[in-house]
Motif scaffolding. Structure first.
Motif, mmCIF file in Angstrom:
data_model
loop_
_atom_site.group_PDB
_atom_site.id
_atom_site.type_symbol
_atom_site.label_atom_id
_atom_site.label_comp_id
_atom_site.label_asym_id
_atom_site.label_seq_id
_atom_site.Cartn_x
_atom_site.Cartn_y
_atom_site.Cartn_z
ATOM 1 N N LEU A 96 0.824 -1.218 0.000
ATOM 2 C CA LEU A 96 0.000 0.000 0.000
ATOM 3 C C LEU A 96 0.858 1.268 0.000
ATOM 4 C CD1 LEU A 96 -2.908 -0.884 2.490
ATOM 5 C CD2 LEU A 96 -2.963 -0.892 0.001
ATOM 6 N N GLN A 97 2.131 1.102 0.391
ATOM 7 C CA GLN A 97 3.013 2.280 0.380
ATOM 8 C C GLN A 97 3.863 2.369 -0.882
ATOM 9 O OE1 GLN A 97 4.844 1.734 4.153
ATOM 10 N NE2 GLN A 97 2.904 2.272 5.129
ATOM 11 N N SER A 98 3.703 1.402 -1.785
ATOM 12 C CA SER A 98 4.492 1.388 -3.024
ATOM 13 C C SER A 98 3.871 2.372 -4.020
ATOM 14 C CB SER A 98 4.477 -0.030 -3.604
ATOM 15 O OG SER A 98 3.188 -0.292 -4.130
ATOM 16 N N PRO A 99 4.489 2.567 -5.200
ATOM 17 C CA PRO A 99 3.878 3.472 -6.191
ATOM 18 C C PRO A 99 2.461 3.046 -6.585
ATOM 19 C CG PRO A 99 6.149 2.984 -6.783
ATOM 20 C CD PRO A 99 5.831 2.118 -5.600
ATOM 21 N N GLU A 100 2.158 1.742 -6.473
ATOM 22 C CA GLU A 100 0.780 1.295 -6.798
ATOM 23 C C GLU A 100 -0.175 1.528 -5.627
ATOM 24 O OE1 GLU A 100 3.023 -2.152 -7.487
ATOM 25 O OE2 GLU A 100 3.824 -0.380 -8.477
ATOM 26 N N GLY A 101 0.368 2.078 -4.540
ATOM 27 C CA GLY A 101 -0.418 2.241 -3.313
ATOM 28 C C GLY A 101 -1.758 2.941 -3.488
ATOM 29 N N PRO A 102 -1.789 4.144 -4.111
ATOM 30 C CA PRO A 102 -3.061 4.859 -4.190
ATOM 31 C C PRO A 102 -4.165 4.044 -4.883
ATOM 32 C CG PRO A 102 -1.246 6.334 -4.702
ATOM 33 C CD PRO A 102 -0.653 4.963 -4.569
ATOM 34 N N ALA A 103 -3.812 3.351 -5.985
ATOM 35 C CA ALA A 103 -4.828 2.544 -6.683
ATOM 36 C C ALA A 103 -5.250 1.371 -5.809
ATOM 37 C CB ALA A 103 -4.274 2.042 -8.014
ATOM 38 N N GLU A 104 -4.278 0.822 -5.065
ATOM 39 C CA GLU A 104 -4.601 -0.334 -4.217
ATOM 40 C C GLU A 104 -5.475 0.095 -3.030
ATOM 41 O OE1 GLU A 104 -3.906 -3.454 -5.121
ATOM 42 O OE2 GLU A 104 -5.053 -4.109 -3.379
ATOM 43 N N ILE A 105 -5.243 1.310 -2.528
ATOM 44 C CA ILE A 105 -6.078 1.798 -1.412
ATOM 45 C C ILE A 105 -7.523 1.933 -1.890
ATOM 46 C CG2 ILE A 105 -6.528 3.823 0.051
ATOM 47 C CD1 ILE A 105 -3.490 4.023 0.461
ATOM 48 N N GLN A 106 -7.693 2.379 -3.138
ATOM 49 C CA GLN A 106 -9.048 2.464 -3.704
ATOM 50 C C GLN A 106 -9.686 1.066 -3.729
ATOM 51 O OE1 GLN A 106 -11.077 4.865 -4.538
ATOM 52 N NE2 GLN A 106 -12.610 3.699 -5.674
#
Ligand SMILES: C[S@@+](CC[C@H](N)C(=O)[O-])C[C@H]1O[C@@H](n2cnc3c(N)ncnc32)[C@H](O)[C@@H]1O
Length: 300
Positions: A72-82
């Motif tokens: 969740l803290q990686s660059p894909e984090g924001p999409a994964e938080i969604q």
């Protein structure tokens, strides 16, 4: 091929080992969910979190929830938080849920709004502000369409649906439902407002799907919006706002914030409808109760 429904998924969950979740990871996950969407979940309810998220964590090839939190803290984090919010949000809804509101709209709300020019001098807009798969908005649309046919010259009207979940909005926009989702919709209304998939040798009655008729779909606009973020400018000014069965997940502070936000998009003299169990301890200034879970925005 065997059918896989929610009960099958639940059975799978009971037979497969759960993805390991530490107490600290559960706490961190619910903290992220609360910060993003306002939704509160008890961190000790790890069974619920596992049921909703284990499959996703496994699909990402991760071994446990600590690794998921790192993801969740990686660059894909924001999409994964969604995705996390979408997985943990509850989308329960139905046609004409809490029917008293629709009766009120038909017999009290619409006549009063039309008296003040709604539907004539400006299009009368109904906004479902946590619309889930759209059944609340379609129900309001049915009331409006029927009312519009009764009054001389008809009405100008439109429907707006917003939700935090992009996935549930795709379903709302499509307007396609299974027979089990039609509860609450009378057979007369089904024949007036639904298109049915054609019967086929390989389709059982239970597998048939139904689509909302263009008479309603063509008037509806859906978009993503977070009740705790800025709404003004993202949705048109509404005459009636349905804000139901979502505040129950929020803290008292977030409930007030969400109501203040939606009020910015409610016309003076317009109505805010809350869920019958969305007990508010205090009402934001500028709203006057006018019925059961019905509030009128004061004129300026
Ligand atoms: C239980 S459903 C209620 C649906 C409908 N209003 C009804 O009463 O039948 C709650 C909906 O609120 C949405 N939701 C939760 N938090 C939200 C937020 N912060 N902003 C916008 N929608 C949110 C969820 O995605 C879900 O679709």
């Amino acid at each position: 091929m065997a059918l896989r429904g929610p009960s099958q998924a639940y059975a799978d969950m009971l037979t497969q080992p759960a993805v390991p979740m530490s107490t600290a990871a559960a706490r961190e996950l619910v903290t992220i969910l609360k910060a993003e969407a306002g939704i509160r979940i008890d961190p000790s309810n790890t069974q619920f979190i596992s049921y909703r998220l284990d499959r996703r964590v496994t699909a990402l090839g991760l071994d446990d929830y600590d690794q998921y939190l790192t993801h969740l803290q990686s660059p894909e984090g924001p999409a994964e938080i969604q995705r996390l919010v979408e997985s943990l949000a509850t989308h329960t809804t139905s046609f004409f849920r809490e029917k008293a509101h629709y009766d009120w709209l038909d017999t009290v709300g619409l006549p009063k709004l039309i008296e003040t020019g709604a539907g004539r001098t400006h299009p009368l807009v109904v906004w479902s502000a946590a619309c889930s798969s759209g059944l609340e908005l379609w129900s309001a649309g049915i009331v409006l369409d029927r009312y519009s046919h009764k009054v001389q010259g008809g009405l100008r009207w439109g429907l707006v649906g917003t939700d935090i979940s992009a996935a549930i909005l795709r379903k709302a926009r499509l307007g396609i439902y299974s027979s089990s989702e039609l509860a609450g919709l009378s057979f007369d209304l089904r024949s007036d407002y639904l298109l049915r998939s054609k019967p086929g040798a390989r389709i059982s009655p239970k597998q048939r799907v139904y689509r909302i008729a263009p008479a309603l779909r063509n008037r509806a606009h859906f978009s993503a919006a977070n009740l705790l973020g800025k709404l003004e400018g993202h949705v048109p000014l509404a005459d009636v706002i349905f804000l139901r069965n979502v505040l129950i997940y929020f803290t008292a502070e977030d409930r007030t914030r969400a109501i203040r936000n939606v009020m910015q998009c409610l016309r003076p003299g317009g109505y805010l409808l809350l869920g019958h169990s969305d007990n508010l301890r205090s009402l934001p200034a500028g709203l006057t109760p006018t019925g059961t879970a019905v509030f009128r925005k004061d004129e300026r």
